[in-house]
Motif scaffolding. Sequence first.
Motif, PDB file in Angstrom:
ATOM      1  N   UNK A  24       0.848  -1.197   0.000  1.00  0.00           N
ATOM      2  CA  UNK A  24       0.000   0.000   0.000  1.00  0.00           C
ATOM      3  C   UNK A  24       0.887   1.252   0.000  1.00  0.00           C
ATOM      4  N   UNK A  25       0.587   2.190  -0.906  1.00  0.00           N
ATOM      5  CA  UNK A  25       1.430   3.384  -1.029  1.00  0.00           C
ATOM      6  C   UNK A  25       0.672   4.685  -0.787  1.00  0.00           C
ATOM      7  N   UNK A  26      -0.656   4.651  -0.847  1.00  0.00           N
ATOM      8  CA  UNK A  26      -1.445   5.857  -0.616  1.00  0.00           C
ATOM      9  C   UNK A  26      -2.900   5.453  -0.467  1.00  0.00           C
ATOM     10  N   UNK A  27      -3.681   6.353   0.103  1.00  0.00           N
ATOM     11  CA  UNK A  27      -5.105   6.104   0.242  1.00  0.00           C
ATOM     12  C   UNK A  27      -5.854   7.383   0.544  1.00  0.00           C
ATOM     13  N   UNK A  28      -7.153   7.385   0.215  1.00  0.00           N
ATOM     14  CA  UNK A  28      -7.990   8.559   0.457  1.00  0.00           C
ATOM     15  C   UNK A  28      -9.449   8.160   0.297  1.00  0.00           C
ATOM     16  N   UNK A  29     -10.330   9.016   0.765  1.00  0.00           N
ATOM     17  CA  UNK A  29     -11.771   8.814   0.597  1.00  0.00           C
ATOM     18  C   UNK A  29     -12.258   9.667  -0.568  1.00  0.00           C
ATOM     19  N   UNK A  30     -13.199   9.129  -1.347  1.00  0.00           N
ATOM     20  CA  UNK A  30     -13.694   9.801  -2.546  1.00  0.00           C
ATOM     21  C   UNK A  30     -15.209   9.726  -2.653  1.00  0.00           C
ATOM     22  N   UNK A  31     -15.792  10.798  -3.186  1.00  0.00           N
ATOM     23  CA  UNK A  31     -17.169  10.838  -3.673  1.00  0.00           C
ATOM     24  C   UNK A  31     -17.105  11.054  -5.180  1.00  0.00           C
ATOM     25  N   UNK A  32     -18.226  10.854  -5.870  1.00  0.00           N
ATOM     26  CA  UNK A  32     -18.287  11.097  -7.308  1.00  0.00           C
ATOM     27  C   UNK A  32     -17.734  12.477  -7.652  1.00  0.00           C
ATOM     28  N   UNK A  33     -16.869  12.525  -8.656  1.00  0.00           N
ATOM     29  CA  UNK A  33     -16.338  13.784  -9.161  1.00  0.00           C
ATOM     30  C   UNK A  33     -15.138  14.346  -8.425  1.00  0.00           C
ATOM     31  N   UNK A  34     -14.754  13.764  -7.306  1.00  0.00           N
ATOM     32  CA  UNK A  34     -13.617  14.288  -6.544  1.00  0.00           C
ATOM     33  C   UNK A  34     -12.284  13.835  -7.124  1.00  0.00           C
ATOM     34  N   UNK A  35     -11.303  14.739  -7.054  1.00  0.00           N
ATOM     35  CA  UNK A  35      -9.931  14.442  -7.446  1.00  0.00           C
ATOM     36  C   UNK A  35      -9.004  14.735  -6.284  1.00  0.00           C
ATOM     37  N   UNK A  36      -7.925  13.985  -6.207  1.00  0.00           N
ATOM     38  CA  UNK A  36      -6.902  14.215  -5.185  1.00  0.00           C
ATOM     39  C   UNK A  36      -5.540  14.197  -5.867  1.00  0.00           C
ATOM     40  N   UNK A  37      -4.684  15.112  -5.441  1.00  0.00           N
ATOM     41  CA  UNK A  37      -3.293  15.113  -5.887  1.00  0.00           C
ATOM     42  C   UNK A  37      -2.533  14.223  -4.916  1.00  0.00           C
ATOM     43  N   UNK A  38      -2.184  13.005  -5.347  1.00  0.00           N
ATOM     44  CA  UNK A  38      -1.542  12.039  -4.458  1.00  0.00           C
ATOM     45  C   UNK A  38      -0.038  12.270  -4.349  1.00  0.00           C
ATOM     46  N   UNK A  39       0.602  12.689  -5.424  1.00  0.00           N
ATOM     47  CA  UNK A  39       2.034  13.008  -5.434  1.00  0.00           C
ATOM     48  C   UNK A  39       2.866  11.939  -4.712  1.00  0.00           C
ATOM     49  N   UNK A  40       2.709  10.704  -5.167  1.00  0.00           N
ATOM     50  CA  UNK A  40       3.397   9.564  -4.557  1.00  0.00           C
ATOM     51  C   UNK A  40       4.444   9.024  -5.525  1.00  0.00           C
ATOM     52  N   UNK A  41       5.668   8.817  -5.047  1.00  0.00           N
ATOM     53  CA  UNK A  41       6.744   8.276  -5.878  1.00  0.00           C
ATOM     54  C   UNK A  41       7.187   6.935  -5.300  1.00  0.00           C
ATOM     55  N   UNK A  42       7.248   5.917  -6.171  1.00  0.00           N
ATOM     56  CA  UNK A  42       7.606   4.561  -5.759  1.00  0.00           C
ATOM     57  C   UNK A  42       8.699   4.046  -6.694  1.00  0.00           C
ATOM     58  N   UNK A  43       9.759   3.496  -6.136  1.00  0.00           N
ATOM     59  CA  UNK A  43      10.826   2.894  -6.937  1.00  0.00           C
ATOM     60  C   UNK A  43      10.486   1.442  -7.257  1.00  0.00           C
ATOM     61  N   UNK A  44      10.905   0.999  -8.455  1.00  0.00           N
ATOM     62  CA  UNK A  44      10.714  -0.398  -8.857  1.00  0.00           C
ATOM     63  C   UNK A  44      11.795  -0.759  -9.850  1.00  0.00           C
ATOM     64  N   UNK A  45      11.949  -2.070 -10.127  1.00  0.00           N
ATOM     65  CA  UNK A  45      13.037  -2.483 -11.012  1.00  0.00           C
ATOM     66  C   UNK A  45      12.573  -2.636 -12.462  1.00  0.00           C
ATOM     67  N   UNK A  46      11.698  -3.575 -12.763  1.00  0.00           N
ATOM     68  CA  UNK A  46      11.343  -3.803 -14.167  1.00  0.00           C
ATOM     69  C   UNK A  46       9.898  -3.437 -14.502  1.00  0.00           C
ATOM     70  N   UNK A  47       8.981  -3.636 -13.567  1.00  0.00           N
ATOM     71  CA  UNK A  47       7.586  -3.292 -13.824  1.00  0.00           C
ATOM     72  C   UNK A  47       6.894  -2.922 -12.521  1.00  0.00           C
ATOM     73  N   UNK A  48       5.855  -2.109 -12.663  1.00  0.00           N
ATOM     74  CA  UNK A  48       5.051  -1.712 -11.505  1.00  0.00           C
ATOM     75  C   UNK A  48       3.634  -2.234 -11.721  1.00  0.00           C
ATOM     76  N   UNK A  49       3.161  -3.040 -10.780  1.00  0.00           N
ATOM     77  CA  UNK A  49       1.792  -3.535 -10.820  1.00  0.00           C
ATOM     78  C   UNK A  49       0.971  -2.647  -9.884  1.00  0.00           C
ATOM     79  N   UNK A  50       0.078  -1.878 -10.487  1.00  0.00           N
ATOM     80  CA  UNK A  50      -0.725  -0.902  -9.749  1.00  0.00           C
ATOM     81  C   UNK A  50      -2.132  -1.468  -9.571  1.00  0.00           C
ATOM     82  N   UNK A  51      -2.570  -1.549  -8.314  1.00  0.00           N
ATOM     83  CA  UNK A  51      -3.895  -2.091  -8.001  1.00  0.00           C
ATOM     84  C   UNK A  51      -4.654  -1.065  -7.179  1.00  0.00           C
TER      85      UNK A  51
END
Length: 102
Positions: A32-59
Amino acid sequence: MAKKLHIKTLKCVEQEDLTLDDRIVVYVNGDPVNGAAFDDGQSRYLDTVVSFSSEAVVKLVEVDDVDADDVLGVHTIRSGSGVLEFTRDDAHYQMSYAISGD
């Protein structure tokens, strides 16, 4: 040299939960790298940086208290930038990202 995934923004076009806010957790390569609560139409600036080697699996997961958590989508990315769409379970989220490094 490690690559870096910069998760910029997350926008809720349509939330999964019909009665309460969606509680969203972003996972990269199983962590887990970030989290937030959302309603319809909301946007959040997460500004999260994660290092990885060959691929990043985002879920993207919507966390529920009363039943099983909902996986809203999974993407494997290796390079570039753009917007990932998460549309499972009648939800719709858009995540902007950019990858840097070799």
